[in-house]
Write an enzyme that holds these catalytic residues in place. Sequence first.
Site, PDB file in Angstrom:
ATOM      1  N   HIS A   1       0.824  -1.205   0.000  1.00  0.00           N
ATOM      2  CA  HIS A   1       0.000   0.000   0.000  1.00  0.00           C
ATOM      3  C   HIS A   1       0.864   1.264   0.000  1.00  0.00           C
ATOM      4  O   HIS A   1       2.045   1.242   0.365  1.00  0.00           O
ATOM      5  CB  HIS A   1      -0.936   0.014   1.221  1.00  0.00           C
ATOM      6  CG  HIS A   1      -0.204   0.073   2.531  1.00  0.00           C
ATOM      7  ND1 HIS A   1       0.355   1.240   3.033  1.00  0.00           N
ATOM      8  CD2 HIS A   1       0.059  -0.877   3.451  1.00  0.00           C
ATOM      9  CE1 HIS A   1       0.926   1.012   4.190  1.00  0.00           C
ATOM     10  NE2 HIS A   1       0.766  -0.278   4.473  1.00  0.00           N
TER      11      HIS A   1
ATOM     12  N   GLU B   1      -2.088  -7.053   7.578  1.00  0.00           N
ATOM     13  CA  GLU B   1      -0.789  -6.844   8.207  1.00  0.00           C
ATOM     14  C   GLU B   1      -0.685  -7.618   9.515  1.00  0.00           C
ATOM     15  O   GLU B   1      -1.689  -8.035  10.105  1.00  0.00           O
ATOM     16  CB  GLU B   1      -0.556  -5.335   8.443  1.00  0.00           C
ATOM     17  CG  GLU B   1       0.786  -4.957   9.046  1.00  0.00           C
ATOM     18  CD  GLU B   1       2.002  -5.428   8.240  1.00  0.00           C
ATOM     19  OE1 GLU B   1       2.181  -6.648   8.110  1.00  0.00           O
ATOM     20  OE2 GLU B   1       2.773  -4.569   7.776  1.00  0.00           O
TER      21      GLU B   1
END
Length: 211
Positions: free
Chosen positions: A13, A84
Site C-alpha cells: 500500500h 498486516e
Amino acid sequence: MTLGLPQLCLIRHGETAWSLSGQHTGKTDLPLTDHGITTARALQPYLASTSFALVLTSPLLRARETCDLAGLGAQAQIAADLSEWDYGTYEGRTSAEISVERPGWSVCRDGCPGGETPKQVSERADRLIAGVRAVEGTIALFSHGQFGAVLAARWIGLDIAEAVHFALAPASVSILGPKPGHPHLPAICQWNAGPSAAPRESANGSRHAPS
C-alpha cells in the site's frame, strides 16, 4: 503435465502517516497520505499492461484504497490473510521505542505481546500461497510491508525469521513467481519496483517501517 507456478504481483500500500513516522501499523485503519494517494495512483498506468487472472486485497483501508487508485478495485476480492501483522501492544510504537524495553527485539523471531506470533503469521502466508498456486496466470496481491516480507520469504521456502531481511517500500511492486525456464521453482523475480517506490525520509530522518 502439472501447471507451473503462478506469478504473484505483490503491491504494498501507499504511504500513511504512521508508515512515514515509523510506527508499527497493524489493525489501525489509517488512510493514505496525500503523497500516498499520488504514488498509488501512479501505479495505474504501470499495471495497466498486465492482465490479472485474480486480484486480492487486504481488508484494511490503506490496501483497499491503493487497489482502487491503481485501477483494480472493481475486480478485487477481499482476502483476510493479506492483512498486516497484528502488533498487539506494540501497535503504534516504533522499533526504537520497543528496543528500549526489549533490546534486540525482532518481530519475525519474537512476535508481539497481545498480537500474532511468528508461527501464526507464517501459517497465514502458507495458507495464502496454497490457495493461489492452482491459479493460472498473474495474480495481484495488495498487502503490507511486514506481511509482504513474510510472504516473499515463505514463497521461496525460507523460515519466517529470514523475512526481516526483506524491505518493501510503499507503493512498490514486487514479483514472486517461477524462475524463468523453471516453471516449478519459486523465485523472487522483481523487488521494490514501480513508478515511485523509493522510500521517503520522515522529518526525523527515519525511513518507512515495515507496516
